[in-house]
Design an enzyme around this catalytic site. Structure first.
Site, short mmCIF file in Angstrom:
data_model
loop_
_atom_site.label_atom_id
_atom_site.label_comp_id
_atom_site.label_asym_id
_atom_site.label_seq_id
_atom_site.Cartn_x
_atom_site.Cartn_y
_atom_site.Cartn_z
N LYS A 53 -15.80 -10.36 -40.10
CA LYS A 53 -16.81 -11.41 -39.97
C LYS A 53 -17.24 -11.47 -38.50
O LYS A 53 -16.41 -11.65 -37.61
CB LYS A 53 -16.23 -12.75 -40.40
CG LYS A 53 -17.19 -13.91 -40.15
CD LYS A 53 -16.69 -15.18 -40.79
CE LYS A 53 -17.63 -16.32 -40.47
NZ LYS A 53 -17.19 -17.58 -41.06
N LYS A 93 -19.46 -9.51 -43.27
CA LYS A 93 -20.41 -10.61 -43.11
C LYS A 93 -20.93 -10.67 -41.69
O LYS A 93 -20.11 -10.57 -40.77
CB LYS A 93 -19.67 -11.90 -43.47
CG LYS A 93 -20.46 -13.16 -43.29
CD LYS A 93 -19.57 -14.33 -43.61
CE LYS A 93 -20.31 -15.60 -43.24
NZ LYS A 93 -19.47 -16.76 -43.31
C1 PBG Z 1 -17.44 -20.73 -41.34
C2 PBG Z 1 -18.45 -20.10 -42.22
C3 PBG Z 1 -19.74 -19.74 -41.83
C4 PBG Z 1 -20.37 -19.21 -42.93
C5 PBG Z 1 -19.45 -19.24 -43.99
N1 PBG Z 1 -18.26 -19.80 -43.53
C6 PBG Z 1 -20.48 -19.91 -40.57
C7 PBG Z 1 -19.79 -19.91 -39.29
O1 PBG Z 1 -18.93 -19.07 -39.04
O2 PBG Z 1 -20.13 -20.78 -38.51
C8 PBG Z 1 -21.77 -18.71 -42.89
C9 PBG Z 1 -22.46 -18.47 -44.16
C10 PBG Z 1 -23.93 -18.42 -44.03
O3 PBG Z 1 -24.52 -18.41 -42.93
O4 PBG Z 1 -24.57 -18.38 -45.10
N2 PBG Z 1 -16.15 -20.80 -41.81
#
Ligand code: PBG
Length: 332
Positions: free
Chosen positions: A202, A256
């Site tokens: 991620k 992601k």
């Molecule tokens: C955080 C989290 C995020 C997303 C899913 N879980 C964003 C972040 O890391 O701030 C993003 C998903 C999206 O942008 O659709 N645990």
């Protein structure tokens, strides 16, 4: 092997008709490849549209169950739930994540009660929807996210969700060692059947903005998440993350965001031969919607082309806010 040359070889021959294109198609996209992320909010009969995600709303639990029924009818195999937590339920330590009656648990239980094994429920493990500072974990005095202390809370959060009926635990926090700790506790507490889909690779991305609006953490977050989410410059490190999470007991892994990281999806699939999922995140969704609204392309075609690209790169499935629309286009 020597291949034929033009004109014996004419690659356009097989492209000439729809039936022939269907015969030689290498990649397929079906509703079974889609996971639908849904936002849940408090109340009853409540739908709250999210301005930065046109067409996406937060739903109260009762209406969420209705959406889950639509997903089943469209052939979607799994939902991913995220809560919008009111400011007065947020705290520095994110304790609401451990509340057995929090929104996530109530939503999970309600969907499982209504639909049982007709659909899977994937729950997000990370503290950002519950913290007053918007970081995914506990912070020290300097605002740095603490690793091991956070993992201890994430284990409690995962068990809380498993008790509510979660089918897949999906840690999105990027702490080191959390997959192993969660796996051990699930086994110890009688949840050996519960899957873990790790957000293994991620990235610290600029594409998450609308999501942070959706869960209510955008205004709270100071600084960034670069101390735990990955540097977009790194690919080798993604393979190390995946290797680590698989060794700790992840059943599947996620990359992601999605489209800007297709090279990572491909590399992970080739190296590990495990189910790889990818998250077409909120900023990507918003870009497609904006492009379509600006007349840059046909919305349905843009949606299906990007989803097919994930499959071509090697993804088993895609988390996408377009899931219901795409599943209906594909015809369950
Ligand atoms: C955080 C989290 C995020 C997303 C899913 N879980 C964003 C972040 O890391 O701030 C993003 C998903 C999206 O942008 O659709 N645990």
């Amino acid at each position: 092997m020597t291949r034929a040359a033009f004109p014996d070889l004419r690659l356009r021959r097989t492209r000439r008709t729809a039936w022939s294109r269907a015969m030689v198609r290498e990649t397929h996209l079906t509703p079974a490849n889609l996971i639908w992320p849904l936002f849940v909010c408090a109340g009853e009969g409540v739908e709250e549209p999210i301005a930065s995600l046109p067409g996406v709303s937060r739903w109260s639990v009762d209406l969420l169950v209705a959406r889950a029924c639509e997903a089943v009818a469209a052939g979607i195999p799994c939902l991913a739930l995220f809560p919008y937590t009111e400011a007065d339920r947020r705290s520095d330590d994110g304790a609401e994540a451990l509340n057995p009656a929090n929104l996530m648990c109530r939503a999970t239980a309600a969907i499982k009660q209504a639909l049982g094994d007709d659909i899977g429920v994937l729950t997000d493990v990370a503290l950002d929807p519950y913290t007053s500072h918007g970081q995914d974990g506990l912070i020290d005095g300097a605002g740095r996210v603490l690793n091991d202390e956070t993992v201890a809370v994430l284990v409690g959060q995962a068990l809380n969700q498993a008790r509510a009926g979660a089918d897949i635990i999906a840690p999105s926090d990027m702490m080191d060692g959390r997959i192993g700790a969660i796996r051990k506790s699930l086994e110890a507490e009688g949840f050996g059947h519960v899957q873990i889909m790790s957000y293994a690779a991620k990235y610290a991305s600029a594409f998450y903005g609308p999501f942070r609006d959706a869960v209510g953490s955008r205004g709270l977050l100071k600084g960034d998440k670069k101390g735990y989410q990955m540097d977009p410059a790194n690919a080798e490190e993604a393979l190390r993350e995946v290797e680590m999470d698989l060794a700790e007991g992840a059943d599947s892994v996620m990359v992601k965001p999605g489209l800007p990281y297709l090279d990572i999806v491909r590399a992970v699939k080739q190296r590990f031969e495990v189910p790889v999922f990818t998250y077409q995140v909120s900023g990507e969704y918003a870009m497609i919607e904006a492009a379509a609204a600006a007349g840059a392309g046909d919305r349905d075609a843009l949606v299906l082309e990007t989803l097919l690209a994930f499959r071509r790169a090697g993804a088993s499935g895609i988390l996408t806010y377009h899931a219901l629309h795409a599943a209906r286009l594909l015809g369950a």
